[in-house]
Design an enzyme around this catalytic site. Structure first.
Site, PDB file in Angstrom:
ATOM      1  N   ARG A 132       0.608  -0.917  -0.200  1.00 20.55           N
ATOM      2  CA  ARG A 132       0.342  -0.535   0.158  1.00 20.55           C
ATOM      3  C   ARG A 132       0.730   1.462  -0.153  1.00 20.55           C
ATOM      4  O   ARG A 132       1.979   1.167   0.466  1.00 20.55           O
ATOM      5  CB  ARG A 132      -0.855  -0.255   1.217  1.00 20.55           C
ATOM      6  CG  ARG A 132      -1.980  -1.055   1.246  1.00 20.55           C
ATOM      7  CD  ARG A 132      -3.361  -0.291   0.151  1.00 20.55           C
ATOM      8  NE  ARG A 132      -4.423  -1.079   0.323  1.00 20.55           N
ATOM      9  CZ  ARG A 132      -4.205  -2.099  -0.307  1.00 20.55           C
ATOM     10  NH1 ARG A 132      -3.664  -2.306  -1.989  1.00 20.55           N
ATOM     11  NH2 ARG A 132      -5.747  -2.563  -0.681  1.00 20.55           N
ATOM     12  N   HIS A 170      -1.961   0.777 -10.134  1.00 21.88           N
ATOM     13  CA  HIS A 170      -2.210  -0.602  -8.835  1.00 21.88           C
ATOM     14  C   HIS A 170      -3.228  -1.557 -10.250  1.00 21.88           C
ATOM     15  O   HIS A 170      -4.215  -1.362  -9.634  1.00 21.88           O
ATOM     16  CB  HIS A 170      -3.780   0.492  -8.178  1.00 21.88           C
ATOM     17  CG  HIS A 170      -3.701  -0.260  -7.051  1.00 21.88           C
ATOM     18  ND1 HIS A 170      -3.862   0.171  -5.497  1.00 21.88           N
ATOM     19  CD2 HIS A 170      -3.863  -1.757  -6.675  1.00 21.88           C
ATOM     20  CE1 HIS A 170      -4.411  -0.766  -4.819  1.00 21.88           C
ATOM     21  NE2 HIS A 170      -4.166  -1.936  -5.471  1.00 21.88           N
TER      22      HIS A 170
HETATM   23  P1  NDP Z   1      -1.961 -11.716   3.953  1.00 24.57           P
HETATM   24  O1  NDP Z   1      -3.020 -11.005   5.484  1.00 24.57           O
HETATM   25  O2  NDP Z   1      -2.481 -12.948   3.844  1.00 24.57           O
HETATM   26  O3  NDP Z   1      -0.469 -11.044   4.535  1.00 24.57           O
HETATM   27  C1  NDP Z   1      -0.245 -10.515   5.593  1.00 24.57           C
HETATM   28  C2  NDP Z   1       1.663 -10.244   5.916  1.00 24.57           C
HETATM   29  O4  NDP Z   1       1.940  -9.761   6.687  1.00 24.57           O
HETATM   30  C3  NDP Z   1       1.264 -12.041   6.584  1.00 24.57           C
HETATM   31  O5  NDP Z   1       2.925 -12.809   6.928  1.00 24.57           O
HETATM   32  C4  NDP Z   1       1.742 -10.972   7.834  1.00 24.57           C
HETATM   33  O6  NDP Z   1       2.603 -11.341   8.964  1.00 24.57           O
HETATM   34  C5  NDP Z   1       2.441 -10.219   8.190  1.00 24.57           C
HETATM   35  N1  NDP Z   1       2.401  -9.183   8.783  1.00 24.57           N
HETATM   36  C6  NDP Z   1       1.450  -8.073   9.183  1.00 24.57           C
HETATM   37  N2  NDP Z   1       1.848  -7.221   9.789  1.00 24.57           N
HETATM   38  C7  NDP Z   1       3.026  -7.207   9.831  1.00 24.57           C
HETATM   39  C8  NDP Z   1       4.052  -6.273  10.644  1.00 24.57           C
HETATM   40  N3  NDP Z   1       3.475  -5.445  11.601  1.00 24.57           N
HETATM   41  N4  NDP Z   1       5.347  -6.784  11.144  1.00 24.57           N
HETATM   42  C9  NDP Z   1       5.482  -8.164  10.252  1.00 24.57           C
HETATM   43  N5  NDP Z   1       4.667  -8.668   9.039  1.00 24.57           N
HETATM   44  C10 NDP Z   1       3.573  -8.492   9.110  1.00 24.57           C
HETATM   45  O7  NDP Z   1      -2.115 -10.289   3.023  1.00 24.57           O
HETATM   46  P2  NDP Z   1      -1.891 -11.225   1.320  1.00 24.57           P
HETATM   47  O8  NDP Z   1      -0.718 -11.656   0.916  1.00 24.57           O
HETATM   48  O9  NDP Z   1      -3.290 -11.466   0.978  1.00 24.57           O
HETATM   49  O10 NDP Z   1      -1.363  -8.919   1.322  1.00 24.57           O
HETATM   50  C11 NDP Z   1      -0.625  -8.802   1.472  1.00 24.57           C
HETATM   51  C12 NDP Z   1      -1.313  -7.105   0.959  1.00 24.57           C
HETATM   52  O11 NDP Z   1      -0.939  -6.601  -0.677  1.00 24.57           O
HETATM   53  C13 NDP Z   1      -3.151  -6.804   0.735  1.00 24.57           C
HETATM   54  O12 NDP Z   1      -3.350  -6.453   2.079  1.00 24.57           O
HETATM   55  C14 NDP Z   1      -2.927  -5.158  -0.163  1.00 24.57           C
HETATM   56  O13 NDP Z   1      -2.610  -4.472   0.695  1.00 24.57           O
HETATM   57  C15 NDP Z   1      -1.129  -6.038  -1.014  1.00 24.57           C
HETATM   58  N6  NDP Z   1      -1.998  -6.287  -2.123  1.00 24.57           N
HETATM   59  C16 NDP Z   1      -2.050  -5.191  -3.526  1.00 24.57           C
HETATM   60  C17 NDP Z   1      -2.446  -5.376  -4.148  1.00 24.57           C
HETATM   61  C18 NDP Z   1      -1.740  -4.825  -5.824  1.00 24.57           C
HETATM   62  O14 NDP Z   1      -2.249  -4.782  -6.700  1.00 24.57           O
HETATM   63  N7  NDP Z   1      -0.626  -3.993  -5.878  1.00 24.57           N
HETATM   64  C19 NDP Z   1      -3.202  -6.634  -5.267  1.00 24.57           C
HETATM   65  C20 NDP Z   1      -3.628  -7.678  -3.633  1.00 24.57           C
HETATM   66  C21 NDP Z   1      -3.099  -6.796  -2.742  1.00 24.57           C
HETATM   67  P3  NDP Z   1       1.759 -12.687  10.229  1.00 24.57           P
HETATM   68  O15 NDP Z   1       1.873 -14.119   8.976  1.00 24.57           O
HETATM   69  O16 NDP Z   1       2.719 -13.310  10.829  1.00 24.57           O
HETATM   70  O17 NDP Z   1       0.996 -12.347  10.847  1.00 24.57           O
END
Ligand code: NDP
Length: 314
Positions: free
Chosen positions: A229, A277
């Site tokens: 993001r 995006h």
């Molecule tokens: P998930 O919720 O499956 O994964 C999020 C990951 O981030 C997890 O591994 C989590 O760790 C980690 N995480 C969250 N908070 C923290 C933190 N404070 N410190 C360290 N690690 C953290 O999300 P997705 O993989 O499905 O999607 C990720 C993001 O990609 C979306 O939220 C969106 O913003 C972006 N996106 C962008 C798109 C684009 O076209 N540009 C399309 C789709 C998504 P843990 O597992 O340990 O909790």
């Protein structure tokens, strides 16, 4: 009463294309438009949303479930009166992950070969033989966020031959990937990268996390790809890092705000590639199939894989 999907995603005009997509992949499902003046909320209604308006919240609270057409749901949870008790499921599935892996692969290789310079040379009609001999198997790529998308992308890059590591909140093991976890591990994770890829969700803990302090932990001249993001990045710190050589270049699919304003300094920076995006959006049919499966799962009383934990924010 059978489940019904009430669609507001992408606005009033998008309903017909959603209706056709559901008719082709899940003809047994009943669908209707959120904007249909004759619509009244039924007992088994599930909403399909992208960016609902504040005045949609009261009706959303009466749904059995909400499916978001995006993988990130930060914009929904930002509404003070978003109904947090209603199950909220994020977009996912194989095509979404594959598209993201393809985009990141393209972005990382663009940085590796300095494709931005080639594009600028072409614009100026310059034939300059700027050969670059960096290869994938000696390039270290680190992915922040190893969730549904991050883990898939990490393994796709490792499969191509990149040396891949990842960073997440909680410890985990992932085949062929070095996994770092927690804030304390961040400097060590960053210290051994050639390219950093952001795939974190937007939460209070990750907003502004990608700033001058974080860049200072990267080896000088690393590349940066943002597909998470725009809010994660402190824009002026990114520009300074590009200007002083801390970063060799960056590829941004997400910025803040979107659309990027006409007068933004990001547009014309010679070390920056910007895409609007578009990294990962599955076709309507594939999304409709995914939504139908999620609704079937909720109807059976089961927990879909990408059920959002609203207290965590992702
Ligand atoms: P998930 O919720 O499956 O994964 C999020 C990951 O981030 C997890 O591994 C989590 O760790 C980690 N995480 C969250 N908070 C923290 C933190 N404070 N410190 C360290 N690690 C953290 O999300 P997705 O993989 O499905 O999607 C990720 C993001 O990609 C979306 O939220 C969106 O913003 C972006 N996106 C962008 C798109 C684009 O076209 N540009 C399309 C789709 C998504 P843990 O597992 O340990 O909790």
């Amino acid at each position: 009463m059978p489940a019904r999907i009430v669609i507001s995603a992408d606005g009033r005009k998008a309903f017909e294309s959603w209706r056709l997509a559901f008719a082709s992949v899940a003809p047994q499902l009943s669908v209707c438009s959120w904007y249909d003046p004759a619509y009244t909320v039924g007992e088994d209604d599930y909403a399909l949303v992208w960016s609902p308006r504040p005045d949609h919240m009261e009706r959303l609270a009466r749904m059995k479930g909400i499916v978001c057409t995006g993988a990130g749901v930060d914009h929904l949870l930002a509404h003070a009166d978003f109904p947090r008790a209603v199950p909220l499921v994020r977009m996912g599935g194989e095509q979404t992950a594959r598209l993201m892996a393809d985009y990141v692969l393209w972005a990382v290789i663009s940085l590796l070969r300095d494709a931005r310079t080639w594009a600028l040379q072409q614009q100026q009609g310059q034939w300059r033989n700027n050969v670059c001999s960096r290869t994938s198997n000696t390039t270290r790529v680190g992915i922040m966020g190893l969730g549904h998308l991050g883990a898939y992308v990490a393994q796709a890059l490792a499969h191509v031959g990149f040396c891949v590591s990842g960073w997440k909140r909680t410890p985990a093991e992932l085949d062929g990937i070095t996994v770092w976890s927690g804030v304390d591990a961040l400097p060590d994770f960053l210290g051994e990268l050639d390219v950093l890829v952001n795939l974190l969700p937007a939460t209070p803990a990750t907003d502004g996390l990608i700033n001058h302090v974080l860049f200072s932990h990267l080896p000088k001249g690393a590349g940066f790809v943002n597909v998470g993001r725009g809010r994660h990045v402190v824009q002026n710190d990114l520009l300074s890092a590009l200007d002083d050589g801390t970063l060799c270049g960056a590829v941004l699919d997400v910025v803040s705000p979107e659309p990027l304003p006409e007068d933004s300094a990001l547009w014309h920076h010679p070390r920056l590639t910007i895409t609007p995006h578009v990294a990962s959006e599955a076709s309507r049919e594939v999304q409709a199939r995914y939504v139908a499966d999620v609704v079937a799962c909720l109807v059976r009383g089961e927990k879909p894989a990408l059920l959002c934990d609203v207290t965590r924010g992702y």
